[in-house]
Design an enzyme around this catalytic site. Structure first.
Site, PDB file in Angstrom:
ATOM      1  N   ASN A  41       0.843  -1.123  -0.016  1.00 48.29           N
ATOM      2  CA  ASN A  41      -0.015   0.084  -0.056  1.00 48.29           C
ATOM      3  C   ASN A  41       1.036   1.083   0.037  1.00 48.29           C
ATOM      4  O   ASN A  41       1.759   1.052   0.763  1.00 48.29           O
ATOM      5  CB  ASN A  41      -0.948  -0.111   1.169  1.00 48.29           C
ATOM      6  N   GLU A  43       0.491   5.270   0.770  1.00 48.86           N
ATOM      7  CA  GLU A  43      -0.387   6.093   1.232  1.00 48.86           C
ATOM      8  C   GLU A  43       0.105   7.652   0.973  1.00 48.86           C
ATOM      9  O   GLU A  43       1.082   7.796   0.511  1.00 48.86           O
ATOM     10  CB  GLU A  43      -0.725   6.079   2.949  1.00 48.86           C
ATOM     11  N   CYS A  52      -4.246   0.695  -2.477  1.00 47.18           N
ATOM     12  CA  CYS A  52      -4.067  -0.378  -1.520  1.00 47.18           C
ATOM     13  C   CYS A  52      -2.713  -1.519  -2.291  1.00 47.18           C
ATOM     14  O   CYS A  52      -2.368  -1.270  -3.471  1.00 47.18           O
ATOM     15  CB  CYS A  52      -5.200  -1.370  -1.767  1.00 47.18           C
ATOM     16  N   GLU A  54      -2.886  -4.514  -3.192  1.00 42.08           N
ATOM     17  CA  GLU A  54      -3.401  -5.335  -4.394  1.00 42.08           C
ATOM     18  C   GLU A  54      -3.339  -4.546  -5.604  1.00 42.08           C
ATOM     19  O   GLU A  54      -2.962  -4.820  -6.642  1.00 42.08           O
ATOM     20  CB  GLU A  54      -4.777  -5.649  -4.260  1.00 42.08           C
ATOM     21  N   CYS A  85     -10.142  -4.862   0.078  1.00 40.31           N
ATOM     22  CA  CYS A  85     -11.239  -4.174   0.239  1.00 40.31           C
ATOM     23  C   CYS A  85     -12.208  -3.942  -1.128  1.00 40.31           C
ATOM     24  O   CYS A  85     -11.920  -4.735  -1.871  1.00 40.31           O
ATOM     25  CB  CYS A  85     -10.648  -2.592   0.354  1.00 40.31           C
ATOM     26  N   CYS A  88     -10.700  -3.165  -4.556  1.00 40.41           N
ATOM     27  CA  CYS A  88      -9.557  -3.877  -4.849  1.00 40.41           C
ATOM     28  C   CYS A  88     -10.411  -5.332  -5.437  1.00 40.41           C
ATOM     29  O   CYS A  88      -9.921  -5.862  -6.342  1.00 40.41           O
ATOM     30  CB  CYS A  88      -8.696  -4.333  -3.810  1.00 40.41           C
TER      31      CYS A  88
HETATM   32  N1  THU Z   1      -5.426  -1.805   2.524  1.00 45.15           N
HETATM   33  C1  THU Z   1      -4.626  -2.503   1.469  1.00 45.15           C
HETATM   34  O1  THU Z   1      -3.687  -2.253   1.060  1.00 45.15           O
HETATM   35  N2  THU Z   1      -5.054  -3.697   1.083  1.00 45.15           N
HETATM   36  C2  THU Z   1      -6.414  -4.263   1.617  1.00 45.15           C
HETATM   37  O2  THU Z   1      -6.769  -5.059   1.476  1.00 45.15           O
HETATM   38  C3  THU Z   1      -6.978  -3.532   2.880  1.00 45.15           C
HETATM   39  C4  THU Z   1      -6.506  -2.208   2.910  1.00 45.15           C
HETATM   40  C5  THU Z   1      -4.589  -0.568   3.113  1.00 45.15           C
HETATM   41  C6  THU Z   1      -5.102   0.537   2.528  1.00 45.15           C
HETATM   42  C7  THU Z   1      -4.557   1.694   3.611  1.00 45.15           C
HETATM   43  O3  THU Z   1      -3.375   1.925   3.346  1.00 45.15           O
HETATM   44  C8  THU Z   1      -4.361   0.692   4.759  1.00 45.15           C
HETATM   45  O4  THU Z   1      -4.578  -0.460   4.372  1.00 45.15           O
HETATM   46  C9  THU Z   1      -5.527   1.135   5.777  1.00 45.15           C
HETATM   47  O5  THU Z   1      -6.533   0.901   5.398  1.00 45.15           O
END
Ligand code: THU
Length: 130
Positions: A41, A43, A52, A54, A85, A88
């Site tokens: 991920n 941010e 994310c 994925e 999520c 994704c």
């Molecule tokens: N996140 C992912 O990278 N993949 C997921 O399947 C669930 C959430 C990340 C997004 C964000 O950077 C952090 O987790 C918290 O939500």
């Protein structure tokens, strides 16, 4: 092969840029022709602009010529069994099928395996556009 995906997802998680949520995630995809791609991920100080793990992995796959996703592994540092999520799930469905395997991992290995079709039933797809 699934064990490799776990290892790739955990390695990718170590590269996460997650200073805001402090929730590092890693993902790895296996294509139907045997290639693997991973991602973390990423941010942003403008929170909605992050994305994310994925999504990063899918981007790597597309940049290497694309493919169909047969399996995906997801690992998170602070929580076992993180499921992709909603956004994704839709992105994975674009390159996968209802039978794509989604491996939920902890730091030691794959703990649970689900079908993408069970995580995203009746997914919107290109057939729906006509
Ligand atoms: N996140 C992912 O990278 N993949 C997921 O399947 C669930 C959430 C990340 C997004 C964000 O950077 C952090 O987790 C918290 O939500």
């Amino acid at each position: 092969m699934a064990a490799d995906l776990h290892r790739l997802a955990v390695s990718a998680m170590a590269k996460a840029h997650a200073p805001y949520s402090r929730f590092p995630v890693g993902a790895a995809v296996l294509t139907s022709d045997g290639r693997t791609y991973s991602g973390c991920n990423v941010e942003n100080a403008s929170y909605p602009e992050g994305w994310c793990a994925e999504t990063t992995a899918i981007g790597h796959m597309v940049m290497d010529g694309g493919g169909r996703i047969a399996e995906v592994a997801v690992a998170a540092q602070r929580k076992a069994l993180v499921t992709p999520c909603g956004g994704c799930r839709q992105r994975l469905a674009e390159f996968g099928s209802p039978d794509t395997l989604v491996h939920l991992c902890d730091e030691r290995g794959i703990v649970e395996t689900l079908r993408l079709g069970d995580l995203l039933p009746r997914a919107f797809a290109k057939e729906d556009i006509g």
